[in-house]
Every structure is written in structure tokens, then in C-alpha cells.
Design an enzyme around this catalytic site. Structure first.
Site, PDB file in Angstrom:
ATOM      1  CE  LYS A 113     -17.716 -11.491 -47.072  1.00 11.39           C
ATOM      2  NZ  LYS A 113     -16.464 -12.000 -47.626  1.00 11.39           N
ATOM      3  CE  LYS A 199     -16.851 -10.128 -39.569  1.00 15.24           C
ATOM      4  NZ  LYS A 199     -16.234 -11.055 -40.387  1.00 15.24           N
ATOM      5  CE  LYS A 202      -9.144  -7.505 -44.681  1.00 18.25           C
ATOM      6  NZ  LYS A 202      -8.898  -8.730 -45.429  1.00 18.25           N
TER       7      LYS A 202
HETATM    8  P1  TYM Z   1     -10.423 -12.309 -43.961  1.00 21.67           P
HETATM    9  O1  TYM Z   1      -9.505 -11.772 -44.983  1.00 21.67           O
HETATM   10  O2  TYM Z   1     -11.801 -11.738 -43.857  1.00 21.67           O
HETATM   11  O3  TYM Z   1      -9.779 -12.183 -42.530  1.00 21.67           O
HETATM   12  C1  TYM Z   1      -8.471 -12.662 -42.276  1.00 21.67           C
HETATM   13  C2  TYM Z   1      -8.354 -13.223 -40.877  1.00 21.67           C
HETATM   14  O4  TYM Z   1      -8.722 -12.223 -39.915  1.00 21.67           O
HETATM   15  C3  TYM Z   1      -9.712 -12.740 -39.029  1.00 21.67           C
HETATM   16  N1  TYM Z   1     -10.624 -11.643 -38.649  1.00 21.67           N
HETATM   17  C4  TYM Z   1     -10.878 -11.297 -37.376  1.00 21.67           C
HETATM   18  N2  TYM Z   1     -10.445 -11.789 -36.204  1.00 21.67           N
HETATM   19  C5  TYM Z   1     -10.884 -11.175 -35.077  1.00 21.67           C
HETATM   20  N3  TYM Z   1     -11.731 -10.114 -35.064  1.00 21.67           N
HETATM   21  C6  TYM Z   1     -12.197  -9.588 -36.227  1.00 21.67           C
HETATM   22  N4  TYM Z   1     -13.009  -8.539 -36.216  1.00 21.67           N
HETATM   23  C7  TYM Z   1     -11.767 -10.183 -37.461  1.00 21.67           C
HETATM   24  N5  TYM Z   1     -12.006  -9.910 -38.766  1.00 21.67           N
HETATM   25  C8  TYM Z   1     -11.301 -10.815 -39.478  1.00 21.67           C
HETATM   26  C9  TYM Z   1     -10.441 -13.803 -39.852  1.00 21.67           C
HETATM   27  O5  TYM Z   1     -11.096 -14.741 -39.020  1.00 21.67           O
HETATM   28  C10 TYM Z   1      -9.305 -14.414 -40.635  1.00 21.67           C
HETATM   29  O6  TYM Z   1      -8.640 -15.388 -39.868  1.00 21.67           O
HETATM   30  N6  TYM Z   1     -11.982 -16.654 -45.803  1.00 21.67           N
HETATM   31  C11 TYM Z   1     -10.907 -16.010 -45.118  1.00 21.67           C
HETATM   32  C12 TYM Z   1      -9.585 -16.069 -45.844  1.00 21.67           C
HETATM   33  C13 TYM Z   1      -9.156 -17.429 -46.265  1.00 21.67           C
HETATM   34  C14 TYM Z   1      -8.560 -18.407 -45.426  1.00 21.67           C
HETATM   35  C15 TYM Z   1      -8.265 -19.500 -46.295  1.00 21.67           C
HETATM   36  C16 TYM Z   1      -8.270 -18.461 -44.075  1.00 21.67           C
HETATM   37  C17 TYM Z   1      -9.198 -17.930 -47.522  1.00 21.67           C
HETATM   38  N7  TYM Z   1      -8.659 -19.184 -47.542  1.00 21.67           N
HETATM   39  C18 TYM Z   1      -7.681 -20.657 -45.788  1.00 21.67           C
HETATM   40  C19 TYM Z   1      -7.680 -19.621 -43.583  1.00 21.67           C
HETATM   41  C20 TYM Z   1      -7.403 -20.708 -44.430  1.00 21.67           C
HETATM   42  C21 TYM Z   1     -11.239 -14.553 -44.952  1.00 21.67           C
HETATM   43  O7  TYM Z   1     -12.041 -13.996 -45.656  1.00 21.67           O
HETATM   44  O8  TYM Z   1     -10.502 -13.902 -44.060  1.00 21.67           O
END
Ligand code: TYM
Length: 336
Positions: A113, A199, A202
Site C-alpha cells: 500500500k 488477488k 477493492k
Molecule cells: P479487508 O476489508 O481488506 O477484507 C475483508 C476480508 O476479506 C478477505 N479478502 C479476501 N479473501 C479472499 N480473496 C480475496 N481476494 C480477498 N480480499 C479480501 C480478507 O482476508 C478479510 O478477511 N485488516 C482487515 C480487516 C480487519 C480485521 C480485523 C479482520 C480489521 N480488524 C480484525 C479480522 C479481525 C482487512 O483489511 O480486511
């Protein structure tokens, strides 16, 4: 023995895509009756990169509504907004002071990022994994269901908790519970529709690279029609030389509920001209109930407000108890 605790979250940056759904939320829904679940919308994470204040609140509501629409059941789960509970920010500060900075500089997502952003990298972006650790540790989570890309952040969370316990626990006392990542093999890494080696994300500037949960049928049709394929004859699963083919067939398998063998048998002699309409139809059908439910939830704003209010109360009680434990261990006095 009580149920194990689960915590997870999604950032309210834009819409949810198939990666978020298949890598995370679908698993939350499937396992929820076995656990005591807390699912938050992590809106404090959303401002670690430049964001739009005019849409932050609406995006947060959208994600909470999508949790419900995807099947999160309030009988087993609590839904809340991260910024509604100040303990998240406070624990982050306390954990910051015991987290070596080089642990954060080593994080792959930070590096990726930071490169994308050039010169304007905020301290918040570097600190993002500590906030995520605070989210998890506040709730004494046993299991954290996420996609593959969050594995390193989960390992860091475990390291921070172990370090805290070692530094401030008396006689190996576990002040912070050490959580386990829960990463399914199937769907843990959904790839972009325009490049099967990256991957689905967003932050990809191309809308054609992802299918959003709220995409109307025409958008889904267009994206699948234009998605990248290859010119090899026949379709197959599991060939690393054919990342796009692998990703699209895997998507078809998960969305249709068919096994790998069933997908192979059905698709091996097909060309893309026949497979793409099949995947399109399957995707539209799989998302239809979620989209209908989403509309129903959004039509009743009072209900959603009450869900988030109840969620906040339940989550805050747990979070504040942990925060108190941590502050006592650090030597803070309790205010009178
Ligand atoms: P975020 O918002 O980027 O994504 C949310 C969840 O979606 C999963 N994910 C994917 N899984 C499979 N293939 C993909 N292409 C893909 N893109 C995203 C992510 O692994 C995630 O599970 N840091 C985290 C959010 C967060 C969080 C937490 C998660 C903040 N605090 C505490 C668990 C526990 C994040 O940015 O997810």
C-alpha cells in the site's frame, strides 16, 4: 465449557466483492452457530488511506447491512461499528508502546500500500496491524476467520499478545488471549478477473477486475464477458500455468456448490464461449438472495440502527473489561 469466541471485520472502503464474501463472510455465516461471534465494520481502518468523509458513514451502514443480508444471525452474532467503541483506539495506543517498529515495517500489505501511495503514507497505515490486533485481543477471540491475505497480520497479533503477556503477566498469566487464524483453503484467495495472478481487491482501479455483491445482473454479465481468459483448449482446475482458468472454475464450483470433480467433469470439454454464460448465470443466481435481503434491510433504517446500538452495548462491555485488565497490568491507577 462455553462456546469459543470468533471475531472478524471488513473495512467500509467501497462495496464488498466476491473475495470478501467467499474468503471471509461466507465462512462467518456457515460456522456461526458453533461460536459466540463478534463481527465489526472496521471504519477506523478505512481512514489509513485517503478517504471520503462524505461517504464514510453510508459505507459503514452498507457493510453492516450486507452482514445481515449475507446471513449473519443475531441469535449467534453481534454486529457493531469499530469507531463506536473507544476501547479500540485506546488499546491500540497501549499496544503501540510495546510493538517494535520493525515488526510493522516488515508487513507485506504495508509495503504494497505504501508503494501505491507514494509520498503521502500516514503513520496510521504503518500502525494499521496494531489496530487490527487491538480489535481481536479486546474480545478474547479464540478464532479469527479471514482470507489468506490477512495471515501475516494474524501472526503479528499473536506475537504482540505473547510479548505483552511475557512483559506484564505475573507467573506466565495470559492477560491477552492468543488467537488462532481460521483460513479455509477454498476461496481464501479469489483472484482478479483481469489478472489471475493478482488477488481481487477493492483498491484495484479497474472495476472490471472484481464482482461486487451489489452488482446488478448487467454489470456481472459485462465483467465476466470481458474477463481475462487464455487460448488453451479445454478447461481445467488446479493448473498453475493457467491462473485465470483456475480462478474462474473455482468461482464456479464455490458459487454453484459443486465439487472439484463435478466441475471438472462438467467443464473439461467446454470452451470459454460456453463457460462464461454458465458462470454468469450462476453468479447472478448466487447473489440474488443477498441483494434482495440487502434491499429489505436498507428499507428499514430503524431496524439497522437498533442492531448497531445493541451490538455496541454488547461489544463495549467485553472490550472495556479487557481494556481494564490491560491497564491494570501496565500499572495504571483506576479513576475514582
Ligand atoms: P479487508 O476489508 O481488506 O477484507 C475483508 C476480508 O476479506 C478477505 N479478502 C479476501 N479473501 C479472499 N480473496 C480475496 N481476494 C480477498 N480480499 C479480501 C480478507 O482476508 C478479510 O478477511 N485488516 C482487515 C480487516 C480487519 C480485521 C480485523 C479482520 C480489521 N480488524 C480484525 C479480522 C479481525 C482487512 O483489511 O480486511
Amino acid at each position: 465449557m462455553g462456546k469459543q469466541r470468533v471475531l472478524s471485520g471488513v473495512q467500509p472502503t467501497g462495496n464488498l466483492h466476491l473475495g470478501n464474501y467467499l474468503g471471509a463472510i461466507r465462512n462467518w455465516v456457515e460456522g456461526q452457530s458453533q461460536y459466540d461471534n463478534f463481527f465489526c465494520v472496521v471504519d477506523l481502518h478505512a481512514i489509513t488511506v485517503p478517504h471520503n468523509p462524505a461517504t464514510l458513514a453510508t459505507d459503514t451502514y452498507t457493510i453492516a447491512a450486507l452482514y445481515l443480508a449475507c446471513g449473519i444471525d443475531l441469535e449467534h452474532s453481534t454486529i457493531f461499528v469499530q469507531s463506536h467503541i473507544s476501547a479500540h483506539s485506546e488499546l491500540t495506543w497501549l499496544l503501540n508502546c510495546i510493538t517494535p517498529i520493525n515488526w510493522l515495517q516488515d508487513m507485506i500489505q504495508f509495503k504494497e500500500k505504501a508503494i501505491k501511495q507514494g509520498e503521502n503514507v500516514s503513520t496510521g497505515l504503518l500502525d494499521y496491524p496494531v489496530l487490527m490486533a487491538a480489535d481481536i485481543l479486546l474480545y478474547d477471540a479464540d478464532q479469527v476467520p479471514v482470507g489468506e491475505d490477512q495471515k501475516q497480520h494474524l501472526e503479528l497479533t499473536r506475537d504482540i499478545a505473547a510479548r505483552f503477556n511475557h512483559m506484564f503477566g505475573q507467573d506466565e498469566e495470559e492477560i491477552l488471549k492468543i488467537p488462532e487464524p481460521m483460513i479455509r483453503t477454498e476461496g481464501a484467495r479469489i483472484m482478479s478477473l483481469t489478472d489471475g495472478t493478482r488477488k481481487m481487491s477493492k483498491s484495484d482501479p479497474s472495476e472490471l477486475s472484481r464482482i461486487n455483491l451489489l452488482d446488478p445482473p448487467e454489470a456481472i454479465t459485462k465483467k465476466i464477458k470481458r474477463c481475462k481468459t487464455d487460448s488453451v483448449r479445454g478447461l481445467e482446475l488446479g493448473n498453475p500455468e493457467r491462473p485465470e482458468c483456475n480462478n474462474l472454475l473455482m468461482l464456479y464450483g464455490i458459487l454453484s456448490g459443486k465439487t472439484k470433480d463435478e466441475v471438472t467433469a462438467e467443464c473439461q470439454d467446454m470452451g470459454w464461449g460456453k463457460f462464461k454464460p454458465l458462470l454468469t448465470e450462476t453468479t447472478i443466481e448466487a447473489l440474488k438472495p443477498i441483494q434482495e435481503q440487502y434491499k429489505a434491510v436498507m428499507d428499514d433504517r430503524t431496524y439497522l440502527d437498533s442492531v448497531l446500538k445493541d451490538g455496541r452495548e454488547k461489544a463495549e462491555a467485553v472490550a472495556n473489561a479487557t481494556l481494564k485488565r490491560v491497564k491494570t497490568a501496565l500499572g495504571y491507577s483506576t479513576p475514582l
